[in-house]
Design a protein around this motif. Structure first.
Motif, PDB file in Angstrom:
ATOM      1  N   THR A 117     -42.727  33.368  23.163  1.00  0.00           N
ATOM      2  CA  THR A 117     -42.314  33.926  24.448  1.00  0.00           C
ATOM      3  C   THR A 117     -41.712  32.816  25.307  1.00  0.00           C
ATOM      4  O   THR A 117     -42.268  31.716  25.371  1.00  0.00           O
ATOM      5  N   CYS A 118     -40.615  33.081  25.963  1.00  0.00           N
ATOM      6  CA  CYS A 118     -39.968  32.077  26.797  1.00  0.00           C
ATOM      7  C   CYS A 118     -40.870  31.691  27.968  1.00  0.00           C
ATOM      8  O   CYS A 118     -41.296  32.555  28.752  1.00  0.00           O
ATOM      9  N   ILE A 119     -41.168  30.415  28.084  1.00  0.00           N
ATOM     10  CA  ILE A 119     -42.009  29.911  29.168  1.00  0.00           C
ATOM     11  C   ILE A 119     -41.273  29.996  30.503  1.00  0.00           C
ATOM     12  O   ILE A 119     -41.895  30.109  31.566  1.00  0.00           O
ATOM     13  N   CYS A 120     -39.952  30.013  30.442  1.00  0.00           N
ATOM     14  CA  CYS A 120     -39.172  30.032  31.683  1.00  0.00           C
ATOM     15  C   CYS A 120     -39.098  31.418  32.311  1.00  0.00           C
ATOM     16  O   CYS A 120     -39.319  31.567  33.513  1.00  0.00           O
ATOM     17  N   CYS A 121     -38.798  32.444  31.483  1.00  0.00           N
ATOM     18  CA  CYS A 121     -38.597  33.775  32.067  1.00  0.00           C
ATOM     19  C   CYS A 121     -39.499  34.853  31.503  1.00  0.00           C
ATOM     20  O   CYS A 121     -39.543  35.969  32.020  1.00  0.00           O
ATOM     21  N   GLY A 122     -40.212  34.561  30.406  1.00  0.00           N
ATOM     22  CA  GLY A 122     -41.137  35.528  29.835  1.00  0.00           C
ATOM     23  C   GLY A 122     -40.553  36.422  28.755  1.00  0.00           C
ATOM     24  O   GLY A 122     -41.269  37.257  28.184  1.00  0.00           O
ATOM     25  N   SER A 123     -39.284  36.272  28.438  1.00  0.00           N
ATOM     26  CA  SER A 123     -38.662  37.101  27.402  1.00  0.00           C
ATOM     27  C   SER A 123     -39.195  36.730  26.020  1.00  0.00           C
ATOM     28  O   SER A 123     -39.529  35.574  25.748  1.00  0.00           O
ATOM     29  N   GLU A 124     -39.231  37.730  25.137  1.00  0.00           N
ATOM     30  CA  GLU A 124     -39.612  37.500  23.744  1.00  0.00           C
ATOM     31  C   GLU A 124     -38.393  37.450  22.831  1.00  0.00           C
ATOM     32  O   GLU A 124     -38.535  37.357  21.607  1.00  0.00           O
ATOM     33  N   ASP A 125     -37.226  37.483  23.412  1.00  0.00           N
ATOM     34  CA  ASP A 125     -35.985  37.483  22.634  1.00  0.00           C
ATOM     35  C   ASP A 125     -35.513  36.045  22.428  1.00  0.00           C
ATOM     36  O   ASP A 125     -34.625  35.546  23.132  1.00  0.00           O
ATOM     37  N   LEU A 126     -36.125  35.374  21.457  1.00  0.00           N
ATOM     38  CA  LEU A 126     -35.803  33.983  21.150  1.00  0.00           C
ATOM     39  C   LEU A 126     -35.027  33.912  19.841  1.00  0.00           C
ATOM     40  O   LEU A 126     -35.359  34.601  18.877  1.00  0.00           O
ATOM     41  N   VAL A 127     -34.005  33.079  19.817  1.00  0.00           N
ATOM     42  CA  VAL A 127     -33.189  32.912  18.611  1.00  0.00           C
ATOM     43  C   VAL A 127     -33.003  31.420  18.346  1.00  0.00           C
ATOM     44  O   VAL A 127     -33.060  30.594  19.265  1.00  0.00           O
ATOM     45  N   ALA A 128     -32.759  31.096  17.076  1.00  0.00           N
ATOM     46  CA  ALA A 128     -32.596  29.692  16.691  1.00  0.00           C
ATOM     47  C   ALA A 128     -31.205  29.470  16.102  1.00  0.00           C
ATOM     48  O   ALA A 128     -30.622  30.368  15.495  1.00  0.00           O
ATOM     49  N   LYS A 129     -30.687  28.264  16.304  1.00  0.00           N
ATOM     50  CA  LYS A 129     -29.437  27.869  15.676  1.00  0.00           C
ATOM     51  C   LYS A 129     -29.503  26.382  15.352  1.00  0.00           C
ATOM     52  O   LYS A 129     -30.257  25.626  15.972  1.00  0.00           O
ATOM     53  N   LYS A 130     -28.739  25.955  14.370  1.00  0.00           N
ATOM     54  CA  LYS A 130     -28.678  24.539  14.024  1.00  0.00           C
ATOM     55  C   LYS A 130     -27.782  23.813  15.017  1.00  0.00           C
ATOM     56  O   LYS A 130     -26.720  24.323  15.381  1.00  0.00           O
ATOM     57  N   VAL A 131     -28.221  22.641  15.439  1.00  0.00           N
ATOM     58  CA  VAL A 131     -27.416  21.865  16.386  1.00  0.00           C
ATOM     59  C   VAL A 131     -27.092  20.461  15.870  1.00  0.00           C
ATOM     60  O   VAL A 131     -26.126  19.850  16.332  1.00  0.00           O
ATOM     61  N   LEU A 132     -27.879  19.940  14.945  1.00  0.00           N
ATOM     62  CA  LEU A 132     -27.619  18.608  14.416  1.00  0.00           C
ATOM     63  C   LEU A 132     -26.521  18.665  13.362  1.00  0.00           C
ATOM     64  O   LEU A 132     -26.361  19.667  12.665  1.00  0.00           O
TER      65      LEU A 132
END
Length: 246
Positions: free
Chosen positions: A20-35
């Motif tokens: 869950t997003c600590i900033c806004c409370g949303s459960e809509d979290l996604v991941a992407k590669k950045v390196l």
């Protein structure tokens, strides 16, 4: 290019992942590669380290856009003031709105929240150099920066300036990318390494310091009487707190 050899040591055991997003409370979290491969090579990251740094920088909330390091920063700030809800809720508290807050460069996804505070100041480089800030002694209750210190020559000097402008009872809260199984090292004398976009080679993005498990020492050397490490998710989401008591 001189590459640091990768180390394939014992994998770090992660803590329970954030859902869950600590900033806004949303459960809509996604991941992407950045390196990208060149940065992984320059940094000398193992496969395990690559995975958790990618998660730190790439996992983000679809609603507010905050990534995992911003969530760690938000949690650390909330902990300083005894708040147990989201960062969005923290910003709306009456006591929070009285805080004098200095944000150095844009602290990731938190700028959208911090800018709501009436006594918030956003200071950007090069107009403001962390090592020589144009602010009075003890003039802020909270100083915030995120993944900035590793790009600053003489990082202890920059933190000492943060200490100077923090009022007694106040805090400096920040993130830096930390590789938890190695020691901090300067990149002086090594080929330039850059964070950010793989196509960007701005001097502002040159890495001066690669932080490791002894990163806390820079806060103490800068004058802070207390250093805290807040782990929103280990090892991907760590934030540091320097407290000034006098």
């Amino acid at each position: 290019m001189i590459a640091t050899p990768r180390r394939e040591g014992r994998p770090v055991t992660p803590s329970k992942p954030i859902e869950t997003c600590i900033c806004c409370g949303s459960e809509d979290l996604v991941a992407k590669k950045v390196l990208w491969p060149t940065l992984v090579q320059e940094w000398g990251l193992s496969n395990d380290e690559t995975q958790y740094v990618d998660r730190q920088q790439g996992l983000h909330c679809r609603r507010c856009g905050s990534n995992l390091r911003s969530m760690a920063l938000a949690l650390a700030i909330c902990r300083c003031y005894g708040h147990r809800g989201t960062f969005a809720q923290f910003i709306k508290r009456f006591k929070t709105r009285r805080l004098r807050v200095l944000e150095l460069n844009e602290a990731g996804g938190l700028t959208q929240f911090l800018s709501m505070l009436p006594r918030h100041c956003l200071a950007k480089y090069p107009e403001v150099d962390m090592r020589h800030m144009p602010y009075r002694d003890r003039s802020y209750d909270l100083v915030v920066h995120s993944d900035t210190l590793e790009h600053v020559p003489q990082p202890v000097t920059a933190l000492a300036e943060c200490y100077r402008v923090v009022a007694p009872g106040g805090y400096c809260v920040f993130t830096v990318p930390v590789i938890v199984d190695r020691m901090t090292r300067s990149r002086e004398g090594l080929p330039p390494s850059y964070h950010g976009d793989s196509s960007e080679r701005s001097a502002d993005l040159v890495v001066q310091t690669e932080y490791g498990c002894d990163a806390w020492k820079h806060l103490i050397l800068a004058g802070f009487q207390e250093c805290r490490l807040v782990a929103a998710e280990f090892p991907s989401a760590l934030a540091f707190v320097g407290a000034r008591w006098e």
